[in-house]
Each structure stands twice: as structure tokens, then as C-alpha cells.
Scaffold this motif. Structure first.
Motif, short mmCIF file in Angstrom:
data_model
loop_
_atom_site.label_atom_id
_atom_site.label_comp_id
_atom_site.label_asym_id
_atom_site.label_seq_id
_atom_site.Cartn_x
_atom_site.Cartn_y
_atom_site.Cartn_z
N GLU A 126 66.10 65.58 -34.85
CA GLU A 126 66.70 66.66 -34.06
C GLU A 126 66.00 66.87 -32.73
O GLU A 126 66.39 67.74 -31.95
CB GLU A 126 66.69 67.96 -34.87
N SER A 127 64.96 66.10 -32.45
CA SER A 127 64.24 66.23 -31.18
C SER A 127 64.70 65.15 -30.22
O SER A 127 64.71 63.97 -30.56
CB SER A 127 62.73 66.09 -31.41
N TYR A 128 65.09 65.56 -29.00
CA TYR A 128 65.58 64.60 -28.02
C TYR A 128 64.75 64.62 -26.73
O TYR A 128 65.17 64.07 -25.73
CB TYR A 128 67.05 64.90 -27.69
N THR A 129 63.60 65.26 -26.76
CA THR A 129 62.81 65.40 -25.53
C THR A 129 61.43 64.77 -25.60
O THR A 129 60.67 64.86 -24.63
CB THR A 129 62.64 66.90 -25.18
N PHE A 130 61.10 64.12 -26.71
CA PHE A 130 59.78 63.48 -26.80
C PHE A 130 59.93 62.11 -27.43
O PHE A 130 59.33 61.81 -28.45
CB PHE A 130 58.82 64.35 -27.61
N HIS A 131 60.73 61.25 -26.80
CA HIS A 131 60.90 59.90 -27.29
C HIS A 131 59.61 59.09 -27.19
O HIS A 131 59.44 58.11 -27.92
CB HIS A 131 62.02 59.20 -26.52
N GLY A 132 58.69 59.50 -26.30
CA GLY A 132 57.41 58.83 -26.21
C GLY A 132 56.66 58.84 -27.53
O GLY A 132 56.04 57.85 -27.91
N ARG A 133 56.75 59.95 -28.21
CA ARG A 133 56.11 60.09 -29.53
C ARG A 133 57.00 59.54 -30.64
O ARG A 133 56.58 58.72 -31.46
CB ARG A 133 55.81 61.57 -29.80
N ASP A 134 58.27 59.99 -30.65
CA ASP A 134 59.15 59.78 -31.80
C ASP A 134 59.75 58.38 -31.87
O ASP A 134 60.06 57.90 -32.96
CB ASP A 134 60.29 60.80 -31.78
N VAL A 135 59.91 57.72 -30.72
CA VAL A 135 60.54 56.41 -30.69
C VAL A 135 59.59 55.33 -30.16
O VAL A 135 59.35 54.32 -30.82
CB VAL A 135 61.83 56.43 -29.83
N TYR A 136 58.98 55.56 -29.00
CA TYR A 136 58.22 54.50 -28.35
C TYR A 136 56.87 54.26 -29.01
O TYR A 136 56.51 53.11 -29.29
CB TYR A 136 58.05 54.80 -26.86
N ALA A 137 56.09 55.29 -29.22
CA ALA A 137 54.80 55.10 -29.89
C ALA A 137 55.00 54.60 -31.32
O ALA A 137 54.26 53.73 -31.79
CB ALA A 137 54.00 56.40 -29.88
#
Length: 285
Positions: A126-137
Motif C-alpha cells: 500500500e506504499s507508493y512513495t518509498f520504492h527505494g526501500r520497498d522495491v529497489y533495495a
């Protein structure tokens, strides 16, 4: 054995954002080795993110995984991709121009779109503003640790469709070298151009020559003066300007023990043009 995971962002270190990315990586594999490229990219400056990757990646071992998050379009329809370079490194980033310098100077052999149904931090949907943490890292750590291989990142992405920023090539025109101010040597205020040493030599310029240097921004003259081409800063007096070859084998402009960028309010990018030619008898002050 885990590969190296290297992080770059425009987050700074004044809050917990970068630490959270570290935590995600370590939760995937506690033995993973995580390093910082920089977290001081100016906010939203995709051009600088692209250049810092180009400046750094060739000096890392093959199979190192880089995560670059300078992402003004976070939460939009922009793609999240992993690119494999011609010298066998992996770059995880939004497809927003961050790969410009890598594609043009190193080469990209394959790219894949991150499948977030598989490669996304659990319970972060449900988070769409921290892809650096949730997707990329998260994806970077899984790839670096061997939890997934490159093919498991997601579907193939056409390399020709990778977004690139405007980037002009340096040239010689009637004996005048024309290039751009690509980036700053931030701490010391030196200007790094896109003019290769080979092109410089082709123009017939030698060490010790006096050169007329003009810097423009959108055709507005910012600087015009005479300076010498030296091997090192020792070839100029304190406070004097000089031209030199930087650590990437490209032409740099500096003030001996001063900041050229601050002194003349110089910035970087495609709109900042530099022209260099052998000096006549005119002297500009």
C-alpha cells in the motif's frame, strides 16, 4: 558468496531513509556487503545520478549490484528496471534517464522490468512513495545475494526504449573545442567537461599552451578568460585558473586552491557549454 550491493540516492543522511534500505538488504541476507556510492545527489537531479554511476561503476568488481534512487516520478507509471552492463554490473533504478551515461559510454546488454508481484518487500503493497526501500533495495539484495537470478527480476525490456537525457557529444569546429560542463568535483568546485583527452590532443593543444576559455548557459556568456593547460595544479599560481586532465581522462577547469564553480556560479548539464581555443593576443579580465 554474496555480491556487492552499492547504494546511491538523493535522500541525504539526516533521517532514517538510507538506514531503512540497509535494513531491508540485511533482512534478505545478513551476510550481504552494502556500500554507499553517495546519498548527496542534489534532490531530483537525474543527470548527476547518471554521471556518478558512470564515474564509479568501472572500478567495482564484476557482478556488483548498484541501486540508484533519484526518483521524482515515484508512484507514477514510470518503469522500475534492472539493467546489465557490457562489463557485467547490474543497475537497479527508475527508467527516468539515470542510465544515460552508462548506456552511451559503457553499454547495456540486457534490461528487465521489476516484477513487483515477486520482487517487493512483503507487506509494503500500500506504499507508493518509498520504492527505494520497498522495491529497489529489496530486489537489489535478492539479486546480490543469489536469492534470485537476473532472469527472475521480471520480463525483458527493450534496451532501445530505455529513457535517456539530452546529452551532446564534444566536437572540434574550426580549431575550437566545444563541449559541456558535465559535472562538478563538488568538494573542490572544479568543472568536469565531456571533452576527452584524445579529442583535446587532436586539436593540437600541448601542455603550457595559453587557451581562451568561454562558458555559456543557454547562449548567455558566463565566463571568458585566458588560462594555461597544465599537468597538475602546481603548474599554476595560487588563485589562478587552469585547464587539466581529470581522473576520468576528460578536461577539467579549476582555480588553484579555489572553487571555480562558486566563483563564477557555474552549474552543470546540457545547457552549460564550454568552448576552448588557442589564445590570441587578446586578454580578458
Amino acid at each position: 558468496m554474496s555480491k556487492h550491493l552499492v547504494l546511491q540516492t538523493d535522500f541525504g543522511l539526516s533521517d532514517g531513509a538510507v538506514s531503512a534500505m540497509y535494513g531491508v538488504a540485511l533482512s534478505v541476507d545478513p551476510t550481504i556487503r552494502v556500500f554507499d556510492l553517495t546519498h548527496d545527489i542534489p534532490q531530483y537531479n537525474i543527470w548527476e545520478a547518471s554521471y556518478r554511476l558512470y564515474q564509479t561503476i568501472p572500478y567495482w568488481p564484476e557482478d556488483s549490484v548498484f541501486v540508484s534512487v533519484v526518483d521524482p516520478g515515484v508512484g507514477t507509471e514510470r518503469l522500475s528496471i534492472v539493467a546489465k552492463t557490457a562489463d557485467n554490473h547490474y543497475l537497479i533504478t527508475p527508467d527516468n534517464g539515470t542510465l544515460t551515461h552508462i548506456k552511451q559510454h559503457i553499454g547495456i546488454t540486457e534490461a528487465r522490468i521489476i516484477d513487483e508481484r515477486i520482487n517487493r518487500l512483503p507487506n509494503s503493497g500500500e506504499s507508493y512513495t518509498f520504492h527505494g526501500r520497498d522495491v529497489y533495495a529489496y530486489t537489489g539484495a535478492r539479486l546480490a545475494s543469489g536469492v534470485i537470478n537476473f532472469e527472475e527480476v521480471g520480463p525483458l525490456h527493450d534496451i532501445e526504449q530505455i529513457i535517456q537525457l539530452e546529452k551532446r557529444e564534444a566536437s572540434i569546429n574550426d580549431g575550437t573545442l566545444i563541449g559541456n560542463i558535465d559535472i562538478l568535483d563538488v568538494r573542490f568546485g572544479n568543472l568536469w567537461t565531456n571533452i576527452d583527452r584524445e579529442l583535446f590532443i587532436e586539436s593540437g593543444i600541448e601542455y603550457g599552451d595559453s587557451l581562451e576559455v568561454t562558458i555559456e548557459n543557454n547562449r548567455r556568456h558566463i565566463y571568458k578568460n585566458i588560462m594555461k593547460f597544465g599537468r597538475s595544479f602546481a603548474d599554476s599560481r595560487l588563485g589562478e585558473p587552469l585547464l587539466f586532465v581529470n581522473s576520468l581522462d576528460k578536461l577539467g577547469v579549476a582555480i588553484n586552491q579555489g572553487s571555480f564553480a562558486k566563483a563564477y556560479h557555474i552549474e552543470t548539464g546540457a545547457n552549460w557549454k564550454i568552448s576552448i581555443r588557442k589564445a590570441t593576443n587578446l586578454i580578458y579580465c
